[in-house]
Design a protein around this motif. Structure first.
Motif, PDB file in Angstrom:
ATOM      1  N   GLY A  10     -23.561  16.572 -29.109  1.00 58.91           N
ATOM      2  CA  GLY A  10     -22.868  17.110 -30.223  1.00 58.91           C
ATOM      3  C   GLY A  10     -22.328  15.952 -31.234  1.00 58.91           C
ATOM      4  N   LYS A  11     -22.244  14.850 -30.706  1.00 61.43           N
ATOM      5  CA  LYS A  11     -21.808  13.640 -31.583  1.00 61.43           C
ATOM      6  C   LYS A  11     -23.048  13.330 -32.528  1.00 61.43           C
ATOM      7  CE  LYS A  11     -17.895  11.808 -29.091  1.00 61.43           C
ATOM      8  NZ  LYS A  11     -17.296  10.630 -28.705  1.00 61.43           N
ATOM      9  N   TYR A  12     -22.685  12.769 -33.704  1.00 63.42           N
ATOM     10  CA  TYR A  12     -23.610  12.391 -34.644  1.00 63.42           C
ATOM     11  C   TYR A  12     -23.324  10.985 -35.360  1.00 63.42           C
ATOM     12  CZ  TYR A  12     -20.428  13.579 -38.558  1.00 63.42           C
ATOM     13  OH  TYR A  12     -19.456  13.342 -39.617  1.00 63.42           O
ATOM     14  N   SER A  13     -24.225  10.264 -35.857  1.00 62.50           N
ATOM     15  CA  SER A  13     -24.238   9.093 -36.618  1.00 62.50           C
ATOM     16  C   SER A  13     -25.050   9.179 -37.811  1.00 62.50           C
ATOM     17  CB  SER A  13     -24.370   8.089 -35.740  1.00 62.50           C
ATOM     18  OG  SER A  13     -25.750   7.996 -35.227  1.00 62.50           O
ATOM     19  N   ILE A  14     -24.854   8.352 -38.996  1.00 62.21           N
ATOM     20  CA  ILE A  14     -25.393   8.194 -40.281  1.00 62.21           C
ATOM     21  C   ILE A  14     -25.904   6.888 -40.125  1.00 62.21           C
ATOM     22  CG2 ILE A  14     -25.028   8.369 -42.529  1.00 62.21           C
ATOM     23  CD1 ILE A  14     -22.532  10.131 -41.994  1.00 62.21           C
ATOM     24  N   GLY A  15     -27.377   6.908 -40.701  1.00 60.45           N
ATOM     25  CA  GLY A  15     -27.836   5.618 -40.832  1.00 60.45           C
ATOM     26  C   GLY A  15     -29.344   5.731 -41.658  1.00 60.45           C
ATOM     27  N   THR A  16     -30.186   5.004 -41.429  1.00 59.22           N
ATOM     28  CA  THR A  16     -31.412   4.833 -42.000  1.00 59.22           C
ATOM     29  C   THR A  16     -32.504   5.212 -40.914  1.00 59.22           C
ATOM     30  OG1 THR A  16     -31.997   2.564 -41.716  1.00 59.22           O
ATOM     31  CG2 THR A  16     -30.589   3.188 -44.017  1.00 59.22           C
ATOM     32  N   PHE A  17     -33.612   5.756 -41.497  1.00 61.55           N
ATOM     33  CA  PHE A  17     -34.835   5.646 -40.578  1.00 61.55           C
ATOM     34  C   PHE A  17     -36.163   5.528 -41.165  1.00 61.55           C
ATOM     35  CE2 PHE A  17     -37.937   8.890 -38.550  1.00 61.55           C
ATOM     36  CZ  PHE A  17     -38.072   8.454 -37.423  1.00 61.55           C
ATOM     37  N   ASP A  18     -36.886   4.479 -40.720  1.00 58.73           N
ATOM     38  CA  ASP A  18     -38.147   4.408 -41.367  1.00 58.73           C
ATOM     39  C   ASP A  18     -39.370   4.806 -40.824  1.00 58.73           C
ATOM     40  OD1 ASP A  18     -38.374   3.089 -38.725  1.00 58.73           O
ATOM     41  OD2 ASP A  18     -38.517   0.926 -39.561  1.00 58.73           O
ATOM     42  N   GLY A  19     -39.065   5.996 -40.028  1.00 54.35           N
ATOM     43  CA  GLY A  19     -40.269   6.650 -39.507  1.00 54.35           C
ATOM     44  C   GLY A  19     -40.582   6.297 -37.940  1.00 54.35           C
ATOM     45  N   THR A  20     -39.898   5.222 -37.720  1.00 54.07           N
ATOM     46  CA  THR A  20     -40.165   4.729 -36.449  1.00 54.07           C
ATOM     47  C   THR A  20     -38.646   4.229 -35.677  1.00 54.07           C
ATOM     48  OG1 THR A  20     -42.051   3.633 -36.853  1.00 54.07           O
ATOM     49  CG2 THR A  20     -41.286   2.748 -34.746  1.00 54.07           C
ATOM     50  N   GLU A  21     -37.676   3.774 -36.445  1.00 58.59           N
ATOM     51  CA  GLU A  21     -36.580   3.353 -35.838  1.00 58.59           C
ATOM     52  C   GLU A  21     -35.405   3.703 -36.673  1.00 58.59           C
ATOM     53  OE1 GLU A  21     -34.111  -0.799 -34.683  1.00 58.59           O
ATOM     54  OE2 GLU A  21     -36.043  -0.786 -35.739  1.00 58.59           O
ATOM     55  N   PHE A  22     -34.445   4.421 -36.001  1.00 63.34           N
ATOM     56  CA  PHE A  22     -33.123   4.876 -36.505  1.00 63.34           C
ATOM     57  C   PHE A  22     -32.375   3.932 -36.408  1.00 63.34           C
ATOM     58  CE2 PHE A  22     -28.746   6.803 -36.261  1.00 63.34           C
ATOM     59  CZ  PHE A  22     -29.062   7.547 -37.599  1.00 63.34           C
ATOM     60  N   LYS A  23     -31.692   3.495 -37.761  1.00 65.62           N
ATOM     61  CA  LYS A  23     -30.369   2.464 -37.532  1.00 65.62           C
ATOM     62  C   LYS A  23     -29.034   2.992 -37.965  1.00 65.62           C
ATOM     63  CE  LYS A  23     -33.614  -1.503 -38.236  1.00 65.62           C
ATOM     64  NZ  LYS A  23     -33.629  -2.886 -39.224  1.00 65.62           N
ATOM     65  N   GLU A  24     -28.175   2.944 -36.975  1.00 63.92           N
ATOM     66  CA  GLU A  24     -27.079   3.514 -37.170  1.00 63.92           C
ATOM     67  C   GLU A  24     -26.238   2.428 -38.031  1.00 63.92           C
ATOM     68  OE1 GLU A  24     -25.285   5.842 -33.267  1.00 63.92           O
ATOM     69  OE2 GLU A  24     -25.040   3.675 -33.040  1.00 63.92           O
ATOM     70  N   GLU A  25     -25.432   3.256 -38.945  1.00 63.34           N
ATOM     71  CA  GLU A  25     -24.486   2.657 -39.830  1.00 63.34           C
ATOM     72  C   GLU A  25     -23.183   3.006 -39.669  1.00 63.34           C
ATOM     73  OE1 GLU A  25     -27.769   1.925 -43.704  1.00 63.34           O
ATOM     74  OE2 GLU A  25     -26.248   3.379 -43.749  1.00 63.34           O
ATOM     75  N   THR A  26     -22.648   4.002 -38.765  1.00 64.01           N
ATOM     76  CA  THR A  26     -21.385   4.449 -38.679  1.00 64.01           C
ATOM     77  C   THR A  26     -21.326   4.659 -37.167  1.00 64.01           C
ATOM     78  OG1 THR A  26     -22.151   6.906 -38.596  1.00 64.01           O
ATOM     79  CG2 THR A  26     -21.713   5.850 -40.680  1.00 64.01           C
ATOM     80  N   ALA A  27     -19.976   4.661 -36.840  1.00 63.71           N
ATOM     81  CA  ALA A  27     -19.585   5.131 -35.639  1.00 63.71           C
ATOM     82  C   ALA A  27     -20.318   6.352 -35.304  1.00 63.71           C
ATOM     83  CB  ALA A  27     -18.048   5.324 -35.471  1.00 63.71           C
ATOM     84  N   ARG A  28     -19.987   7.155 -34.007  1.00 64.89           N
ATOM     85  CA  ARG A  28     -20.517   8.491 -33.645  1.00 64.89           C
ATOM     86  C   ARG A  28     -19.207   9.319 -33.777  1.00 64.89           C
ATOM     87  NH1 ARG A  28     -24.352   6.516 -28.695  1.00 64.89           N
ATOM     88  NH2 ARG A  28     -25.808   5.327 -30.158  1.00 64.89           N
ATOM     89  N   TYR A  29     -19.312  10.270 -34.773  1.00 67.68           N
ATOM     90  CA  TYR A  29     -18.432  11.427 -34.901  1.00 67.68           C
ATOM     91  C   TYR A  29     -18.848  12.682 -34.213  1.00 67.68           C
ATOM     92  CZ  TYR A  29     -17.621   8.050 -38.513  1.00 67.68           C
ATOM     93  OH  TYR A  29     -17.466   6.928 -39.272  1.00 67.68           O
ATOM     94  N   ALA A  30     -17.831  13.494 -33.795  1.00 69.84           N
ATOM     95  CA  ALA A  30     -17.988  14.849 -33.448  1.00 69.84           C
ATOM     96  C   ALA A  30     -18.379  15.831 -34.349  1.00 69.84           C
ATOM     97  CB  ALA A  30     -16.774  15.516 -32.744  1.00 69.84           C
TER      98      ALA A  30
END
Length: 232
Positions: A10-30
């Motif tokens: 249920g935790k989420y993180s925010i970042g970028t996705f190029d179609g192959t790789e997701f890169k986290e830019e934040t901590a993981r929040y509930a």
């Protein structure tokens, strides 16, 4: 534009996705601070074409004595990504279609509750949708007693059972969905949500101020009908 990755817990993180790789830019929040929120599923609401991202979660840990099943699913909620003083955050708010279950309503406006004053809302009933706009000063509390179960708000925090969370600035609105065995609360249009399994022993609703006066600009309680066609 940002992408959100929601994990099984249920935790989420925010970042970028190029179609192959997701890169986290934040901590993981509930996504939700409740103890029963797990294994979420989302869908893009493509049938209506309105683009909403809708989420439901498995409420693990729920136990129903003498029933031939266990667990349950949360009410569906719309997810939106919003700017906050702490950066972008995911908000969860009940979908508007829940209004189709409304069967009646009671409304209170411009009420100031003094310390220890109790406002009776509904003497009986098991299924409710509550919406309120409130002002809670520092040091004061506003406690909803939902079928005998407390839900506590302060100026910046929400407490549901043993779990609590705080908003970035101040709590201004609260929305509560009450099912037969669950309470789901949302403050500030879903800045924080709290999902909780309960086995209530009472019916009805009251709200109480503690530690100081609390102002209720508006409060509406909708009675809900069953979402199932046979009414069970």
């Amino acid at each position: 534009m940002k992408w959100v990755l929601i994990q099984g817990n249920g935790k989420y993180s925010i970042g970028t996705f190029d179609g192959t790789e997701f890169k986290e830019e934040t901590a993981r929040y509930a996504c939700d601070i409740g103890p029963n929120f797990y294994a979420t599923q989302t869908w893009g609401n493509t049938d209506t074409g309105d683009g909403r991202r809708v989420q439901a979660a498995w409420m693990r840990g729920a136990s129903f004595p003498d029933m031939p099943f266990n667990q349950q699913v949360t009410f569906p909620c719309e997810l939106t990504l919003r700017s906050t003083p702490n950066g972008p955050r995911l908000f969860r708010q009940p979908i508007r279609e829940i209004a189709s279950l409304h069967t009646g309503q009671d409304t209170w406006t411009n009420r100031t509750l003094k310390a220890n004053e109790v406002l009776p809302l509904e003497p009986s009933g098991r299924l409710f949708h509550i919406e309120a706009a409130v002002t809670i000063p520092e040091g004061a509390k506003l406690t909803f007693i939902v079928r005998g179960v407390p839900l506590v708000l302060t100026a910046k925090t929400i407490e549901s059972g043993a779990r609590s969370g705080s908003v970035a600035e101040q709590i201004k609105t609260v929305e509560i969905l009450v099912d037969r065995t669950s309470i789901e609360a949302f403050v500030n249009q879903g800045e924080i949500s709290a999902t909780r399994f309960v086995l209530p022993k009472d019916n009805g609703l009251t709200v109480k101020a503690e530690g100081g006066s609390v102002t209720i600009q508006s409060l509406t309680v909708y009675q809900l009908s069953s979402a199932w066609k046979d009414g069970n």
